[in-house]
Design a protein around this motif. Structure first.
Motif, PDB file in Angstrom:
ATOM      1  N   PHE A 124     -12.998 -43.285  60.732  1.00 59.40           N
ATOM      2  CA  PHE A 124     -13.576 -42.055  61.407  1.00 59.40           C
ATOM      3  C   PHE A 124     -12.915 -41.929  62.890  1.00 59.40           C
ATOM      4  O   PHE A 124     -12.672 -40.759  63.234  1.00 59.40           O
ATOM      5  CB  PHE A 124     -15.223 -42.256  61.337  1.00 59.40           C
ATOM      6  CG  PHE A 124     -15.524 -41.052  62.064  1.00 59.40           C
ATOM      7  CD1 PHE A 124     -15.560 -39.737  61.426  1.00 59.40           C
ATOM      8  CD2 PHE A 124     -15.978 -40.971  63.317  1.00 59.40           C
ATOM      9  CE1 PHE A 124     -16.246 -38.554  62.057  1.00 59.40           C
ATOM     10  CE2 PHE A 124     -16.800 -40.072  63.887  1.00 59.40           C
ATOM     11  CZ  PHE A 124     -16.982 -38.641  63.428  1.00 59.40           C
ATOM     12  N   LEU A 125     -12.968 -42.983  63.622  1.00 57.47           N
ATOM     13  CA  LEU A 125     -12.103 -42.822  64.788  1.00 57.47           C
ATOM     14  C   LEU A 125     -10.943 -42.413  64.827  1.00 57.47           C
ATOM     15  O   LEU A 125     -10.578 -41.646  65.674  1.00 57.47           O
ATOM     16  CB  LEU A 125     -12.505 -44.217  65.615  1.00 57.47           C
ATOM     17  CG  LEU A 125     -12.052 -44.310  67.005  1.00 57.47           C
ATOM     18  CD1 LEU A 125     -13.128 -44.663  67.868  1.00 57.47           C
ATOM     19  CD2 LEU A 125     -10.650 -45.199  67.064  1.00 57.47           C
ATOM     20  N   ASP A 153      -9.387 -40.712  62.413  1.00 55.49           N
ATOM     21  CA  ASP A 153      -9.215 -39.257  62.153  1.00 55.49           C
ATOM     22  C   ASP A 153      -9.739 -38.167  63.475  1.00 55.49           C
ATOM     23  O   ASP A 153      -9.042 -37.249  63.683  1.00 55.49           O
ATOM     24  CB  ASP A 153     -10.259 -38.716  61.013  1.00 55.49           C
ATOM     25  CG  ASP A 153      -9.650 -39.077  59.645  1.00 55.49           C
ATOM     26  OD1 ASP A 153      -8.330 -39.165  59.612  1.00 55.49           O
ATOM     27  OD2 ASP A 153     -10.667 -39.363  58.814  1.00 55.49           O
ATOM     28  N   SER A 154     -10.827 -38.762  64.123  1.00 54.89           N
ATOM     29  CA  SER A 154     -11.077 -37.789  65.283  1.00 54.89           C
ATOM     30  C   SER A 154     -10.159 -38.064  66.357  1.00 54.89           C
ATOM     31  O   SER A 154      -9.778 -36.928  66.995  1.00 54.89           O
ATOM     32  CB  SER A 154     -12.333 -38.655  66.017  1.00 54.89           C
ATOM     33  OG  SER A 154     -13.405 -38.771  65.136  1.00 54.89           O
ATOM     34  N   TYR A 155      -9.497 -39.044  66.597  1.00 53.32           N
ATOM     35  CA  TYR A 155      -8.258 -39.157  67.461  1.00 53.32           C
ATOM     36  C   TYR A 155      -7.312 -38.200  66.982  1.00 53.32           C
ATOM     37  O   TYR A 155      -6.568 -37.112  67.960  1.00 53.32           O
ATOM     38  CB  TYR A 155      -7.617 -40.392  67.565  1.00 53.32           C
ATOM     39  CG  TYR A 155      -6.368 -40.789  68.426  1.00 53.32           C
ATOM     40  CD1 TYR A 155      -6.328 -40.261  69.685  1.00 53.32           C
ATOM     41  CD2 TYR A 155      -5.083 -40.999  67.801  1.00 53.32           C
ATOM     42  CE1 TYR A 155      -5.118 -40.553  70.418  1.00 53.32           C
ATOM     43  CE2 TYR A 155      -4.050 -40.963  68.413  1.00 53.32           C
ATOM     44  CZ  TYR A 155      -3.863 -40.674  69.678  1.00 53.32           C
ATOM     45  OH  TYR A 155      -2.786 -40.828  70.363  1.00 53.32           O
ATOM     46  N   ALA A 184      -7.502 -35.651  65.124  1.00 54.57           N
ATOM     47  CA  ALA A 184      -7.941 -34.142  65.222  1.00 54.57           C
ATOM     48  C   ALA A 184      -7.821 -33.760  66.465  1.00 54.57           C
ATOM     49  O   ALA A 184      -7.679 -32.531  66.903  1.00 54.57           O
ATOM     50  CB  ALA A 184      -9.415 -34.003  64.648  1.00 54.57           C
ATOM     51  N   ASN A 185      -8.319 -34.547  67.404  1.00 56.81           N
ATOM     52  CA  ASN A 185      -8.242 -34.314  69.212  1.00 56.81           C
ATOM     53  C   ASN A 185      -7.001 -33.776  69.425  1.00 56.81           C
ATOM     54  O   ASN A 185      -6.646 -32.988  70.064  1.00 56.81           O
ATOM     55  CB  ASN A 185      -9.027 -35.606  69.786  1.00 56.81           C
ATOM     56  CG  ASN A 185      -8.554 -35.073  71.188  1.00 56.81           C
ATOM     57  OD1 ASN A 185      -7.764 -35.640  71.906  1.00 56.81           O
ATOM     58  ND2 ASN A 185      -9.710 -34.563  71.955  1.00 56.81           N
TER      59      ASN A 185
END
Length: 106
Positions: free
Chosen positions: A49-50, A52-54, A56-57
């Motif tokens: 999740f982290l 993917d978040s990175y 996406a950011n």
């Protein structure tokens, strides 16, 4: 182990393996962007999740090319593969993360 310490150990191992100065600088540049985004965390806190978040950011900034985003993914993948080989991680959190689409122009 702190993520920053693991990145330092990774870069030292790459130096010991006689990687070129350009390759070392590439790894350092890419991983420093990740370190700046994630902050001070333990290596074990890195999860899909982290990651993917990175990604996406980074995509959401709208200024990175597909090649640059893919390079950031590859550097993290290489680092986390190394961490797993060194048994700093039991499983690799990047395994379930899809690589960003790389739309090279040919």
């Amino acid at each position: 182990m702190q993520l920053r310490d693991a990145v330092s150990a990774f870069l030292m191992a790459k130096r010991a393996a006689n990687r070129s100065p350009r390759t070392l600088q590439w790894y350092e540049d890419q991983l420093n962007v990740f370190l700046a985004w994630v902050g001070e965390v333990d290596l074990g806190e890195i999860d899909p999740f982290l990651l993917d978040s990175y990604l996406a950011n980074q995509r959401g900034q709208g200024v990175l090319s597909d090649l640059t985003l893919h390079a950031r993914y590859r550097s993290i993948r290489s680092f986390l593969n190394w961490c797993q080989k060194r048994q700093y991680l039991q499983s690799n959190p990047i395994d379930p993360v899809e690589a960003p689409k790389n739309s090279k122009k040919r």
